[in-house]
Design an enzyme around this catalytic site. Sequence first.
Site: not given
Ligand code: ALA
Length: 422
Positions: A380
């Site tokens: 992400c």
């Molecule tokens: N923000 C989360 C990750 O870094 C889902 O995996």
Amino acid sequence: MRRRQTDDNRFFFRNMLDPYTIREDFSIYKNYTADTNKKLVYLDCASSSLTPDVVVTDMSLYYTQYRSNIERSSFGLAQRAKLECDLARKDIAQFINASTDELIFTSGATDAANKVVDMITQVQSARPVRILTSIAEHHSVFVTLLQKKVYTNYEVEFISVDETAGISCEIFEHKIKEYKPDYVFMQYANNVTGAVYKMSDYTKIVHSYNAQIVCDASQAVGHVHVDVEKDEIDILFFSGHKMLGPTGIGVLYCRKNILEQFHPTTYGGGAVESVSLRHIEFTQGVKRFEPGTQNISGIIGLASAVRYIEHIGGIAAVEAHSEDIFKYALSRLSQIDRLHYIFAPKNCGIISFYFEHVHTHDVEAILADSGVAVRSGYHCAETLVRHISDTPLTRISFYIYTTKEDIDILVSKLQEISALFN
Ligand code: ALA
């Protein structure tokens, strides 16, 4: 609740947090082994942490002992639910050194980021609001800022980062001087390289140019010491699920004098004083930003997670353990052939890596088969990963229950993978 070193010595072994004792509070370890006959090696804590049993019990008590709505009725169960939520807000606020009238509950960091963008762009100004952010931000901020711009009148500019997601204060200041933003969106810690930013250095620069800082602290709260007063943070948000709490609950902190200028961005019951055909009078304070029935068990669960962290020795103990595991992991990963790893030296317990000769998704799949939980891909944070690497990355991330034995199991599997694809 007071910040204190725990008086419960069970959690410490040679002055360090003892992850084996901690694990006794996480039934998922023995349940996993009972179900699969394998050991759980959970190294995906940055994606979502595990949850101690006490948090589940506290949430379950709400459903079995005082299930009711808050802020609406005065019968006994409703009074108890309100009291627990008020106490929860107090303890969570204190955990980041905020006051209760600066804390809005949200469904998570993404929800909070969306709300902040709406709040700051709704305030009337003579010219479009200017926002500066970095290419290392998580999609919760990055995608939100880019997408809302399609139909809202504001401007966004980006600052680049180095190969570990670091941002030098000189480059940062230069960009602010040049672009003159109203708001700077900056994370407290990075979810790919583990970089922890010395936030007070950046907030000083931001404030000296009359801008305000919006801080995504999802990877930081519960992992490193976050103090909104000391760090002079204007707006900050985080999720419960990365810090031992339940999913579906998050917090948006907003300094009181700033919050007073904002309008609600979602509407409904429980946030209004009176409603007529011609006029709506909103409740004062944070409640006007929390319409509808709240995630009551989530709020109670998040406060329970905060109390658990205090109980095991507080953030100082968490940080010391994380650093110990981080150093050990680095020394062990360095023994693996054709493996390249990426990490920031000031780190919240995250290392990313790739093999020269094995695809990251094959690495994840083979590890998964042996009970080793990691995440592979862009995390992400696609703009960052593409900036620092030619390939997607496998990521390991640690927390209070991570042991050196977990790292040994990981390393021995990685050595097998490296040889298998030779
Ligand atoms: N923000 C989360 C990750 O870094 C889902 O995996």
